[in-house]
Design a protein around this motif. Structure first.
Motif, mmCIF file in Angstrom:
data_model
loop_
_atom_site.group_PDB
_atom_site.id
_atom_site.type_symbol
_atom_site.label_atom_id
_atom_site.label_comp_id
_atom_site.label_asym_id
_atom_site.label_seq_id
_atom_site.Cartn_x
_atom_site.Cartn_y
_atom_site.Cartn_z
ATOM 1 N N ASP A 36 24.610 -16.960 -57.849
ATOM 2 C CA ASP A 36 23.849 -15.976 -56.855
ATOM 3 C C ASP A 36 22.818 -16.709 -56.201
ATOM 4 O O ASP A 36 22.513 -18.281 -55.680
ATOM 5 C CB ASP A 36 22.996 -15.865 -58.625
ATOM 6 N N ALA A 37 21.706 -15.667 -55.678
ATOM 7 C CA ALA A 37 21.308 -16.387 -54.933
ATOM 8 C C ALA A 37 20.245 -17.274 -54.831
ATOM 9 O O ALA A 37 19.418 -18.007 -54.200
ATOM 10 C CB ALA A 37 20.164 -15.024 -54.112
ATOM 11 N N GLN A 38 19.448 -16.672 -56.231
ATOM 12 C CA GLN A 38 18.681 -18.228 -57.018
ATOM 13 C C GLN A 38 19.498 -19.853 -56.985
ATOM 14 O O GLN A 38 18.496 -20.798 -56.241
ATOM 15 C CB GLN A 38 18.059 -17.715 -58.443
ATOM 16 N N VAL A 39 20.306 -19.819 -57.113
ATOM 17 C CA VAL A 39 20.810 -21.343 -56.796
ATOM 18 C C VAL A 39 21.402 -21.321 -56.211
ATOM 19 O O VAL A 39 21.197 -22.548 -55.253
ATOM 20 C CB VAL A 39 22.410 -21.464 -58.061
ATOM 21 N N GLY A 40 21.623 -20.574 -55.079
ATOM 22 C CA GLY A 40 22.303 -20.723 -53.435
ATOM 23 C C GLY A 40 20.948 -21.128 -53.227
ATOM 24 O O GLY A 40 21.038 -22.085 -52.268
ATOM 25 N N PHE A 41 20.073 -20.406 -53.011
ATOM 26 C CA PHE A 41 17.892 -20.983 -52.599
ATOM 27 C C PHE A 41 18.037 -22.975 -52.670
ATOM 28 O O PHE A 41 17.540 -23.855 -51.956
ATOM 29 C CB PHE A 41 17.698 -20.177 -52.716
ATOM 30 N N THR A 42 18.420 -23.274 -54.083
ATOM 31 C CA THR A 42 17.671 -24.153 -54.112
ATOM 32 C C THR A 42 19.704 -25.208 -53.592
ATOM 33 O O THR A 42 19.071 -26.288 -53.835
ATOM 34 C CB THR A 42 18.259 -24.757 -55.878
ATOM 35 N N GLU A 43 20.467 -24.815 -53.621
ATOM 36 C CA GLU A 43 21.340 -25.558 -52.789
ATOM 37 C C GLU A 43 21.102 -26.040 -51.161
ATOM 38 O O GLU A 43 20.835 -27.326 -51.059
ATOM 39 C CB GLU A 43 22.455 -25.056 -53.079
ATOM 40 N N ILE A 44 20.958 -24.843 -50.792
ATOM 41 C CA ILE A 44 19.928 -25.523 -49.554
ATOM 42 C C ILE A 44 18.985 -25.889 -49.061
ATOM 43 O O ILE A 44 18.616 -27.196 -48.388
ATOM 44 C CB ILE A 44 19.408 -23.908 -49.158
ATOM 45 N N VAL A 45 18.069 -26.136 -50.041
ATOM 46 C CA VAL A 45 16.766 -27.428 -50.065
ATOM 47 C C VAL A 45 17.714 -28.776 -50.258
ATOM 48 O O VAL A 45 16.850 -29.555 -49.725
ATOM 49 C CB VAL A 45 16.126 -26.417 -51.398
ATOM 50 N N GLN A 46 18.294 -28.591 -51.220
ATOM 51 C CA GLN A 46 18.730 -30.315 -51.586
ATOM 52 C C GLN A 46 19.663 -30.186 -51.023
ATOM 53 O O GLN A 46 19.832 -32.055 -51.106
ATOM 54 C CB GLN A 46 19.291 -30.202 -52.861
ATOM 55 N N LYS A 47 20.752 -29.879 -50.508
ATOM 56 C CA LYS A 47 21.219 -30.666 -49.587
ATOM 57 C C LYS A 47 21.606 -29.785 -48.355
ATOM 58 O O LYS A 47 20.992 -29.163 -47.552
ATOM 59 C CB LYS A 47 23.212 -29.781 -50.005
ATOM 60 N N GLU A 48 22.013 -30.524 -47.087
ATOM 61 C CA GLU A 48 21.903 -30.187 -45.455
ATOM 62 C C GLU A 48 23.506 -29.584 -45.275
ATOM 63 O O GLU A 48 24.644 -29.562 -45.353
ATOM 64 C CB GLU A 48 22.100 -31.437 -44.533
ATOM 65 N N VAL A 49 23.329 -27.628 -45.184
ATOM 66 C CA VAL A 49 24.083 -26.827 -44.784
ATOM 67 C C VAL A 49 24.170 -26.360 -43.594
ATOM 68 O O VAL A 49 23.267 -25.460 -43.521
ATOM 69 C CB VAL A 49 23.806 -25.687 -45.884
ATOM 70 N N ASP A 50 25.539 -26.925 -43.310
ATOM 71 C CA ASP A 50 25.723 -26.035 -41.770
ATOM 72 C C ASP A 50 25.703 -24.204 -41.825
ATOM 73 O O ASP A 50 25.745 -23.837 -40.498
ATOM 74 C CB ASP A 50 26.667 -26.740 -41.020
ATOM 75 N N LEU A 51 26.581 -23.630 -42.838
ATOM 76 C CA LEU A 51 27.458 -22.991 -42.866
ATOM 77 C C LEU A 51 27.356 -22.124 -44.390
ATOM 78 O O LEU A 51 27.831 -22.825 -45.050
ATOM 79 C CB LEU A 51 28.989 -22.702 -42.163
ATOM 80 N N ILE A 52 27.171 -21.590 -44.262
ATOM 81 C CA ILE A 52 26.927 -20.508 -46.156
ATOM 82 C C ILE A 52 28.202 -18.912 -45.832
ATOM 83 O O ILE A 52 28.338 -18.208 -44.659
ATOM 84 C CB ILE A 52 25.652 -19.988 -45.776
ATOM 85 N N PHE A 53 28.677 -18.899 -46.693
ATOM 86 C CA PHE A 53 29.519 -17.673 -47.024
ATOM 87 C C PHE A 53 29.510 -17.165 -47.691
ATOM 88 O O PHE A 53 29.167 -17.736 -49.181
ATOM 89 C CB PHE A 53 31.130 -17.675 -47.211
ATOM 90 N N LEU A 54 28.715 -15.737 -47.348
ATOM 91 C CA LEU A 54 27.321 -15.053 -48.365
ATOM 92 C C LEU A 54 28.371 -13.913 -48.883
ATOM 93 O O LEU A 54 28.717 -12.869 -48.052
ATOM 94 C CB LEU A 54 26.549 -15.032 -47.355
ATOM 95 N N ASP A 55 28.252 -13.583 -50.448
ATOM 96 C CA ASP A 55 28.372 -12.402 -50.727
ATOM 97 C C ASP A 55 27.696 -11.485 -50.781
ATOM 98 O O ASP A 55 25.991 -11.893 -50.678
ATOM 99 C CB ASP A 55 28.755 -12.254 -52.224
ATOM 100 N N ILE A 56 27.815 -10.078 -50.352
ATOM 101 C CA ILE A 56 25.860 -9.174 -51.066
ATOM 102 C C ILE A 56 25.579 -8.767 -51.680
ATOM 103 O O ILE A 56 24.943 -9.015 -52.451
ATOM 104 C CB ILE A 56 26.667 -8.299 -49.869
ATOM 105 N N GLU A 57 27.089 -8.422 -52.694
ATOM 106 C CA GLU A 57 26.261 -7.446 -54.104
ATOM 107 C C GLU A 57 26.886 -8.596 -55.190
ATOM 108 O O GLU A 57 27.746 -8.957 -55.735
ATOM 109 C CB GLU A 57 27.009 -6.552 -54.245
ATOM 110 N N MET A 58 24.816 -9.378 -55.933
ATOM 111 C CA MET A 58 25.279 -9.668 -57.466
ATOM 112 C C MET A 58 24.094 -9.499 -57.239
ATOM 113 O O MET A 58 22.893 -9.080 -57.055
ATOM 114 C CB MET A 58 25.220 -11.345 -56.032
#
Length: 231
Positions: A36-58
């Motif tokens: 889900d997006a909330q966990v995804g946001f935490t991952e972005i904050v904690q890690k250096e991310v260059d590219l996201i593969f993102l679903d829409i309906e979550m």
């Protein structure tokens, strides 16, 4: 150095397929997954991310709302079963929009687009000085002063550059790549158009008049256009 990838998708099977595709392409490392997006946001904050593969309906927050919430998002490739969100996705400057089920060939095409945006050797636009660019068209390199450019239009894998002296150039490039090389007088008003605001004759929340043409202003960029003139 590997490209660090985050996969945000509420479907475990879809996440596994994306990971499998990436394992077949050299230079990509999956550093995180989120359902889900909330966990995804935490991952972005904690890690250096260059590219996201993102679903829409979550659950809770859609992928598009999540993307809008990021002040400086990494590059994003959307993978969705829903075709109807494609225009909104491209308005948010995503690299590509893949429809499920995704083939390996289509997946590689999206990766190539991402790499083209991030590899300076593949970019024909070069900002040599503050006043002009060189672009490659018709087997030549052409010098174009920023002040000459009226607007730039995206046509699939090509750009059309329109000047105030009735000259038009066609070059193989993406709008996102050239956008980073233009001065602040150039504003993106639509997923297909960047305009030189110095040449704008009139505007409203739906249209910009420039060079005798009326170009559409998409919903995502309306406030940017209004704020430019207000400031």
């Amino acid at each position: 150095m590997s490209t660090k990838v985050l996969i945000i998708d509420d479907e475990p099977i879809s996440r596994r397929i994306t990971k499998n595709f990436l394992s077949q392409i050299e230079g990509y490392e999956v550093v995180g997954e989120a359902a889900d997006a909330q966990v995804g946001f935490t991952e972005i904050v904690q890690k250096e991310v260059d590219l996201i593969f993102l679903d829409i309906e979550m659950p809770e927050i859609s992928g598009l709302d999540f993307l809008r919430s990021l002040a400086k998002p990494p590059k994003v490739i959307i993978i969705s079963a829903h075709r109807e969100y494609a225009i909104e996705g491209f308005d948010l400057n995503v690299v590509d929009y893949l429809l499920k089920p995704v083939s390996m060939e289509r997946f590689k095409s999206a990766i190539e687009k991402f790499e083209a945006l991030n590899t300076t050797n593949t970019i024909d636009f070069k900002k040599v000085l503050g006043d002009y660019l060189f672009i490659r068209a018709d087997r030549k390199h052409h010098k174009i002063n920023f002040s000459e450019i009226l607007y730039i239009e995206s046509q699939a894998d090509y750009l059309m550059i329109y000047s105030n002296n009735n000259t038009t150039w066609k070059t193989k490039e993406t709008l996102s790549a050239i956008e980073t090389k233009l001065p602040s007088t150039f504003i993106r008003i639509h997923r297909s158009f960047i305009v030189n605001m110095e040449h704008v004759k009139a505007f409203n929340r739906e249209l910009v008049e420039i060079g005798g043409e009326e170009l559409p202003v998409s919903k995502s960029f309306r406030e940017v256009v209004v704020q430019f003139f207000e400031n």
